[in-house]
Design a protein around this motif. Structure first.
Motif, PDB file in Angstrom:
ATOM      1  N   VAL A 105     -50.151  29.703 -39.253  1.00 33.41           N
ATOM      2  CA  VAL A 105     -49.464  30.972 -39.011  1.00 33.41           C
ATOM      3  C   VAL A 105     -50.356  32.000 -38.300  1.00 33.41           C
ATOM      4  O   VAL A 105     -51.497  32.226 -38.726  1.00 33.41           O
ATOM      5  CB  VAL A 105     -49.025  31.584 -40.373  1.00 33.41           C
ATOM      6  CG1 VAL A 105     -48.346  32.942 -40.180  1.00 33.41           C
ATOM      7  CG2 VAL A 105     -48.113  30.619 -41.108  1.00 33.41           C
ATOM      8  N   VAL A 106     -49.826  32.624 -37.238  1.00 31.91           N
ATOM      9  CA  VAL A 106     -50.501  33.769 -36.611  1.00 31.91           C
ATOM     10  C   VAL A 106     -49.954  35.012 -37.292  1.00 31.91           C
ATOM     11  O   VAL A 106     -48.777  35.349 -37.146  1.00 31.91           O
ATOM     12  CB  VAL A 106     -50.252  33.818 -35.093  1.00 31.91           C
ATOM     13  CG1 VAL A 106     -50.823  35.108 -34.507  1.00 31.91           C
ATOM     14  CG2 VAL A 106     -50.889  32.609 -34.424  1.00 31.91           C
ATOM     15  N   HIS A 135     -39.325  32.718 -30.911  1.00 27.83           N
ATOM     16  CA  HIS A 135     -40.103  31.805 -31.735  1.00 27.83           C
ATOM     17  C   HIS A 135     -39.165  30.889 -32.509  1.00 27.83           C
ATOM     18  O   HIS A 135     -38.050  31.277 -32.833  1.00 27.83           O
ATOM     19  CB  HIS A 135     -40.984  32.603 -32.704  1.00 27.83           C
ATOM     20  CG  HIS A 135     -42.070  33.379 -32.030  1.00 27.83           C
ATOM     21  ND1 HIS A 135     -43.270  32.824 -31.640  1.00 27.83           N
ATOM     22  CD2 HIS A 135     -42.146  34.688 -31.666  1.00 27.83           C
ATOM     23  CE1 HIS A 135     -44.026  33.763 -31.071  1.00 27.83           C
ATOM     24  NE2 HIS A 135     -43.365  34.899 -31.081  1.00 27.83           N
ATOM     25  N   ILE A 136     -39.640  29.688 -32.790  1.00 27.25           N
ATOM     26  CA  ILE A 136     -38.807  28.728 -33.517  1.00 27.25           C
ATOM     27  C   ILE A 136     -38.928  28.920 -35.025  1.00 27.25           C
ATOM     28  O   ILE A 136     -38.180  28.338 -35.789  1.00 27.25           O
ATOM     29  CB  ILE A 136     -39.177  27.274 -33.127  1.00 27.25           C
ATOM     30  CG1 ILE A 136     -40.696  27.071 -33.244  1.00 27.25           C
ATOM     31  CG2 ILE A 136     -38.692  26.963 -31.727  1.00 27.25           C
ATOM     32  CD1 ILE A 136     -41.171  25.673 -32.945  1.00 27.25           C
ATOM     33  N   LEU A 137     -39.870  29.770 -35.442  1.00 24.62           N
ATOM     34  CA  LEU A 137     -40.028  30.102 -36.856  1.00 24.62           C
ATOM     35  C   LEU A 137     -40.131  31.620 -36.971  1.00 24.62           C
ATOM     36  O   LEU A 137     -40.342  32.312 -35.977  1.00 24.62           O
ATOM     37  CB  LEU A 137     -41.293  29.425 -37.414  1.00 24.62           C
ATOM     38  CG  LEU A 137     -41.230  27.897 -37.546  1.00 24.62           C
ATOM     39  CD1 LEU A 137     -42.606  27.331 -37.864  1.00 24.62           C
ATOM     40  CD2 LEU A 137     -40.234  27.475 -38.609  1.00 24.62           C
ATOM     41  N   PRO A 138     -40.019  32.175 -38.181  1.00 25.39           N
ATOM     42  CA  PRO A 138     -40.009  33.639 -38.328  1.00 25.39           C
ATOM     43  C   PRO A 138     -41.227  34.339 -37.720  1.00 25.39           C
ATOM     44  O   PRO A 138     -42.313  33.768 -37.655  1.00 25.39           O
ATOM     45  CB  PRO A 138     -39.974  33.839 -39.844  1.00 25.39           C
ATOM     46  CG  PRO A 138     -39.308  32.630 -40.357  1.00 25.39           C
ATOM     47  CD  PRO A 138     -39.735  31.505 -39.453  1.00 25.39           C
ATOM     48  N   GLY A 161     -38.924  43.550 -35.389  1.00 20.25           N
ATOM     49  CA  GLY A 161     -39.149  42.123 -35.620  1.00 20.25           C
ATOM     50  C   GLY A 161     -38.534  41.733 -36.950  1.00 20.25           C
ATOM     51  O   GLY A 161     -38.695  42.454 -37.940  1.00 20.25           O
ATOM     52  N   SER A 162     -37.826  40.611 -36.960  1.00 18.57           N
ATOM     53  CA  SER A 162     -37.080  40.228 -38.154  1.00 18.57           C
ATOM     54  C   SER A 162     -37.351  38.796 -38.580  1.00 18.57           C
ATOM     55  O   SER A 162     -37.779  37.960 -37.790  1.00 18.57           O
ATOM     56  CB  SER A 162     -35.587  40.410 -37.885  1.00 18.57           C
ATOM     57  OG  SER A 162     -34.792  39.717 -38.833  1.00 18.57           O
ATOM     58  N   LYS A 163     -37.027  38.529 -39.846  1.00 18.24           N
ATOM     59  CA  LYS A 163     -37.095  37.176 -40.384  1.00 18.24           C
ATOM     60  C   LYS A 163     -36.046  36.266 -39.752  1.00 18.24           C
ATOM     61  O   LYS A 163     -36.040  35.071 -40.021  1.00 18.24           O
ATOM     62  CB  LYS A 163     -36.874  37.206 -41.892  1.00 18.24           C
ATOM     63  CG  LYS A 163     -38.165  37.292 -42.675  1.00 18.24           C
ATOM     64  CD  LYS A 163     -37.956  36.884 -44.130  1.00 18.24           C
ATOM     65  CE  LYS A 163     -39.268  36.954 -44.888  1.00 18.24           C
ATOM     66  NZ  LYS A 163     -39.052  37.090 -46.328  1.00 18.24           N
ATOM     67  N   ASP A 164     -35.131  36.835 -38.939  1.00 17.95           N
ATOM     68  CA  ASP A 164     -34.120  36.008 -38.276  1.00 17.95           C
ATOM     69  C   ASP A 164     -34.688  35.317 -37.027  1.00 17.95           C
ATOM     70  O   ASP A 164     -33.944  34.764 -36.223  1.00 17.95           O
ATOM     71  CB  ASP A 164     -32.868  36.834 -37.923  1.00 17.95           C
ATOM     72  CG  ASP A 164     -33.117  37.924 -36.883  1.00 17.95           C
ATOM     73  OD1 ASP A 164     -34.189  37.919 -36.238  1.00 17.95           O
ATOM     74  OD2 ASP A 164     -32.243  38.787 -36.701  1.00 17.95           O
ATOM     75  N   PHE A 171     -45.734  44.129 -25.098  1.00 15.47           N
ATOM     76  CA  PHE A 171     -45.895  44.031 -26.547  1.00 15.47           C
ATOM     77  C   PHE A 171     -46.098  42.568 -26.915  1.00 15.47           C
ATOM     78  O   PHE A 171     -45.914  41.666 -26.093  1.00 15.47           O
ATOM     79  CB  PHE A 171     -44.712  44.657 -27.300  1.00 15.47           C
ATOM     80  CG  PHE A 171     -43.404  43.963 -27.106  1.00 15.47           C
ATOM     81  CD1 PHE A 171     -42.983  42.953 -27.969  1.00 15.47           C
ATOM     82  CD2 PHE A 171     -42.561  44.319 -26.067  1.00 15.47           C
ATOM     83  CE1 PHE A 171     -41.766  42.321 -27.802  1.00 15.47           C
ATOM     84  CE2 PHE A 171     -41.337  43.690 -25.890  1.00 15.47           C
ATOM     85  CZ  PHE A 171     -40.936  42.680 -26.755  1.00 15.47           C
ATOM     86  N   ILE A 172     -46.536  42.379 -28.153  1.00  9.88           N
ATOM     87  CA  ILE A 172     -46.847  41.024 -28.615  1.00  9.88           C
ATOM     88  C   ILE A 172     -46.096  40.720 -29.902  1.00  9.88           C
ATOM     89  O   ILE A 172     -45.787  41.623 -30.681  1.00  9.88           O
ATOM     90  CB  ILE A 172     -48.373  40.824 -28.824  1.00  9.88           C
ATOM     91  CG1 ILE A 172     -48.989  41.991 -29.600  1.00  9.88           C
ATOM     92  CG2 ILE A 172     -49.077  40.618 -27.513  1.00  9.88           C
ATOM     93  CD1 ILE A 172     -50.489  41.894 -29.850  1.00  9.88           C
ATOM     94  N   THR A 173     -45.793  39.439 -30.096  1.00  7.62           N
ATOM     95  CA  THR A 173     -45.157  38.973 -31.326  1.00  7.62           C
ATOM     96  C   THR A 173     -45.981  37.827 -31.889  1.00  7.62           C
ATOM     97  O   THR A 173     -46.398  36.936 -31.150  1.00  7.62           O
ATOM     98  CB  THR A 173     -43.715  38.482 -31.058  1.00  7.62           C
ATOM     99  OG1 THR A 173     -43.732  37.494 -30.020  1.00  7.62           O
ATOM    100  CG2 THR A 173     -42.802  39.617 -30.643  1.00  7.62           C
ATOM    101  N   GLY A 174     -46.220  37.860 -33.194  1.00  6.14           N
ATOM    102  CA  GLY A 174     -46.916  36.759 -33.874  1.00  6.14           C
ATOM    103  C   GLY A 174     -45.898  36.003 -34.700  1.00  6.14           C
ATOM    104  O   GLY A 174     -44.882  36.568 -35.107  1.00  6.14           O
ATOM    105  N   SER A 175     -46.161  34.727 -34.976  1.00  8.72           N
ATOM    106  CA  SER A 175     -45.151  33.931 -35.671  1.00  8.72           C
ATOM    107  C   SER A 175     -45.744  32.829 -36.544  1.00  8.72           C
ATOM    108  O   SER A 175     -46.880  32.396 -36.369  1.00  8.72           O
ATOM    109  CB  SER A 175     -44.210  33.318 -34.647  1.00  8.72           C
ATOM    110  OG  SER A 175     -43.385  32.322 -35.211  1.00  8.72           O
ATOM    111  N   TYR A 176     -44.905  32.367 -37.459  1.00  4.38           N
ATOM    112  CA  TYR A 176     -45.213  31.193 -38.264  1.00  4.38           C
ATOM    113  C   TYR A 176     -45.316  29.943 -37.403  1.00  4.38           C
ATOM    114  O   TYR A 176     -45.828  28.921 -37.848  1.00  4.38           O
ATOM    115  CB  TYR A 176     -44.130  30.980 -39.338  1.00  4.38           C
ATOM    116  CG  TYR A 176     -44.345  31.844 -40.558  1.00  4.38           C
ATOM    117  CD1 TYR A 176     -45.029  31.348 -41.657  1.00  4.38           C
ATOM    118  CD2 TYR A 176     -43.870  33.152 -40.601  1.00  4.38           C
ATOM    119  CE1 TYR A 176     -45.242  32.141 -42.786  1.00  4.38           C
ATOM    120  CE2 TYR A 176     -44.081  33.948 -41.724  1.00  4.38           C
ATOM    121  CZ  TYR A 176     -44.765  33.438 -42.810  1.00  4.38           C
ATOM    122  OH  TYR A 176     -44.987  34.223 -43.919  1.00  4.38           O
TER     123      TYR A 176
END
Length: 378
Positions: free
Chosen positions: A99-100, A54-57, A368-371, A70-75
């Motif tokens: 934001v998701v 993702h391009i945002l956290p 999952g991280s803020k990075d 698995f799934i990832t949600g992002s800003y």
């Protein structure tokens, strides 16, 4: 080892469908189960892949039941679906306008995904094709939590607008609005039967709702701070609640009475979880420690010490012999819940980790991280 013959006898007494001709088969299954439980897993996890997805956290990560995806949600307003074995991206779920934040598979089936967004809508997607089935509109503020019922016929959403809503998965219609909280709903969970839903709120209370009538059966009153998490144990006899008041409480889910206050943390309790057998309660705190309590005696069995920042997430593996924590100190740690020993530190993220999960087998971890990255460990 328990005496297998007497276990089989008990099962046959309780379950008339298991006839004498099935005895050997049942014995075989129990042996396999005992082997599985008895395995002392001293596995070390290694970094398998870093997903710069993702391009945002990221906001959240979640496995399907088997852990195959698995799934990832992002800003960045998307949710991505990943293949765990290869680390390949399968789908990008696009369409939200903000934001998701809340994401979930309809486990145990895993063929649908729900995404809750700051755009005030929830969307239902096909996990297989990435197609959007429905957009649920009606909340007047951000959606911050959601849950599928176990039958996978309803999805519940909780919002900053202080309400929870239930949506019919087939028709895409709203079936009801649950009103009564006076501040945002931050946590929700169905019991295993699907006839109860609990909602935890910043109004310091947790409500227990009867489904499908939508009647509020109990309000759990006693915390002196916002609720951060509320969970049922496996047989739904107990509810655990974590609060900013530095405590965790256990409640009898039948009468709504508080049966214990688990104290000891020196700062906000940010997460609480039961092991799958419902015998242990684990808490994660802003004080940088986690604790394990006995659900029966309510005594603290272990203190998990070592993180250098707040712990925002805690979970057991399905086997109940490992705990995983995610911390602002950029590490995730693996613990023995009985001794409190730290077995492994998962290092490499360059910013705080706010989400972590085991797959069902317990042999894969995602963080999952803020990075802006998600890491697969196995």
């Amino acid at each position: 080892m328990s005496d297998i013959d007497s276990i089989v006898e008990e099962i046959q007494k309780a379950e008339p469908l298991i006839t004498a001709s099935r005895t050997q088969q049942v014995k075989h299954l129990i042996l396999r189960l005992q082997e599985k439980i008895g395995q002392h897993d001293n596995r070390q996890f290694y970094l398998f892949k870093v997903l710069r997805a993702h391009i945002l956290p990221l906001t959240n990560v979640a496995f399907n039941k088997s852990g195959s995806s698995f799934i990832t949600g992002s800003y960045d307003r998307t949710c991505k679906v990943w293949d765990t074995a290869s680390g390949e991206e399968l789908h990008t779920l696009e369409g939200h306008r903000n934001v998701v934040y809340a994401i979930q598979f309809n486990n145990p089936y895993g063929d649908k995904i729900a995404t809750g967004s700051f755009d005030k809508t929830c969307k239902l997607w096909s996990a297989e094709t990435g197609k959007c089935y429905h957009t649920f509109r009606g909340h007047t503020a951000e959606i911050v939590c959601l849950a599928f019922n176990p039958q996978s016929t309803l999805v519940a959403t909780g919002s900053m607008d202080t309400t929870a809503k239930l949506w019919d998965i087939q028709s895409g219609e709203e079936t009801m609005t649950l009103t009564g909280h006076s501040a945002e709903i931050i946590s929700m969970s169905f019991n295993t039967m699907g006839d109860r839903l609990i909602t935890g709120s910043f109004d310091h209370t947790v409500s227990v709702w009867e489904i499908p009538s939508g009647r509020r059966i109990h309000t759990l009153i006693g915390h002196r701070g916002e609720i951060s998490s509320a969970q049922f144990n496996w047989d739904c006899s107990l509810i655990a609640t974590a609060s900013m008041d530095k405590s965790c409480k256990l409640w009898d889910s039948l009468n709504g009475k508080c049966v214990a206050t688990l104290t000891g943390h020196e700062d906000e309790v940010l997460d609480v979880t039961f092991d799958s057998a419902g015998q242990l309660v684990a808490t994660a705190s802003a004080d940088g420690t986690a604790r394990v309590y006995s659900a029966a005696s309510r005594k603290c069995l272990a203190k998990l010490e070592g993180h250098e920042g707040e712990i925002s997430k805690i979970c057991f593996n399905a086997q109940g012999n490992r705990i995983l924590t995610a911390s602002a100190d950029k590490t995730s740690r693996l613990w023995d819940p009985h001794t409190g020993e730290c077995l492994q530190v998962l290092k490499g993220h360059t910013d705080e980790i706010f989400s972590c999960a085991f797959n069902y087998e317990g042999n894969t971890i995602i963080t999952g991280s803020k990075d802006n990255t998600c890491r697969i460990w196995r």
